[in-house]
Write an enzyme that holds these catalytic residues in place. Structure first.
Site, mmCIF file in Angstrom:
data_model
loop_
_atom_site.group_PDB
_atom_site.id
_atom_site.type_symbol
_atom_site.label_atom_id
_atom_site.label_comp_id
_atom_site.label_asym_id
_atom_site.label_seq_id
_atom_site.Cartn_x
_atom_site.Cartn_y
_atom_site.Cartn_z
ATOM 1 N N ASP A 12 14.502 -21.158 21.475
ATOM 2 C CA ASP A 12 13.625 -21.515 22.333
ATOM 3 C C ASP A 12 12.752 -23.104 21.968
ATOM 4 O O ASP A 12 12.137 -22.702 20.919
ATOM 5 C CB ASP A 12 12.402 -20.682 22.718
ATOM 6 C CG ASP A 12 13.143 -19.224 23.282
ATOM 7 O OD1 ASP A 12 13.782 -19.333 24.330
ATOM 8 O OD2 ASP A 12 12.469 -18.150 22.728
ATOM 9 N N ASP A 131 14.411 -14.999 34.862
ATOM 10 C CA ASP A 131 13.235 -14.449 34.073
ATOM 11 C C ASP A 131 12.561 -13.441 35.036
ATOM 12 O O ASP A 131 11.991 -13.742 35.993
ATOM 13 C CB ASP A 131 12.251 -15.483 33.697
ATOM 14 C CG ASP A 131 12.671 -16.355 32.584
ATOM 15 O OD1 ASP A 131 13.487 -15.786 31.684
ATOM 16 O OD2 ASP A 131 12.371 -17.613 32.690
#
EC number: 4.3.2.10
Length: 256
Positions: A12, A131
């Protein structure tokens, strides 16, 4: 011969550094993406996923220079996501060294984007990144899971399971399913969410969010994941890729 289950470290990236938080909040530095990618490649990663976590919220494209630098250091497939809003963005990422491209927020606003990318580059390039979270109070979907955007901060009211099914029908060749509730908690994958999506998609399914122990990876695989993705347990040395693969092998799964 069964297809080997993949173990995928996730980078990330924000501001040129790998970061990790809990539920996408309180991000802390976890290292240099190029160095971590090189390490994971050497440690036996089957793939590496690179997510520019602030690209969509800042309305910009993924940093191509960082993708190129990372791709030059690894010899396993690289999936890149973050800020993909058009076919031209996919072209740029593939030229920078990505093997697959993840699409999230833009496809929710305009699902036709998935069809366009699949038609241009083939479904093997296109990863739907979802998500998802368990529906909060006041939100109802048939599956009990809701799609979110902008790093889990914005609910959409869209059923996550139905969205995964629609996206694969539009040409997504893989689904990266990340549990916002479990993300960074190391409390285990959301097995029920994995099972629910597995029931409606035939494409490879990557489980993400919540890995803390080797048993968690095994549970995700048993729920139907074709690949298991994790970040913090690898970044901070809690587990190694070899340990995860050994546990999966001991549980009867084929691994490379």
């Amino acid at each position: 011969m069964p297809v080997a289950l993949r173990v995928v470290p996730c980078l990330d990236v924000d501001g040129g550094r790998v970061v990790k938080g809990v539920n996408f909040l309180d991000l802390r530095d976890a290292g240099d993406p190029v160095e971590l990618a090189r390490r994971y490649d050497a440690d036996g990663a089957d793939e590496i996923t690179f997510l520019d976590v602030s690209a969509s919220t800042q309305g910009r494209a993924t940093t191509l220079e960082m993708v190129s630098a990372t791709a030059e250091q690894v010899f396993v497939p690289l999936t890149v996501g973050g800020g993909v809003r058009a076919v031209a963005d996919v072209e740029a990422l593939l030229r920078a060294g990505a093997d697959k491209v993840g699409v999230n927020t833009a496809a929710i606003a305009r699902p036709e984007l998935l069809t366009e990318i699949a038609q241009h580059y083939g479904n093997q390039v296109l990863v739907l990144s979802v998500d998802a979270r368990r529906c909060p109070d006041g939100v109802v979907t048939d599956s009990g899971f809701e799609v979110t955007t902008h790093g889990g901060r914005t609910g959409t009211g869209i059923d996550a399971v139905e969205w995964a099914a629609e996206a694969t029908s539009r040409g997504a060749g893989e689904v990266l399913l990340n549990s916002i509730d479990a993300d960074g908690t190391t409390a285990g994958f959301d097995v029920e969410m994995i099972e629910a999506v597995r029931a409606v998609v035939d494409t490879p399914l990557v489980a993400s969010g919540g890995a803390g122990t080797v048993e968690d990876f095994v549970a995700a695989a048993r729920a139907g994941a074709d690949a298991v993705l994790a970040a913090s347990v690898f970044h901070y040395g809690t587990l190694t890729i070899s340990e995860v693969k050994a546990a999966l092998r001991d549980a009867g799964f084929e691994v490379r």
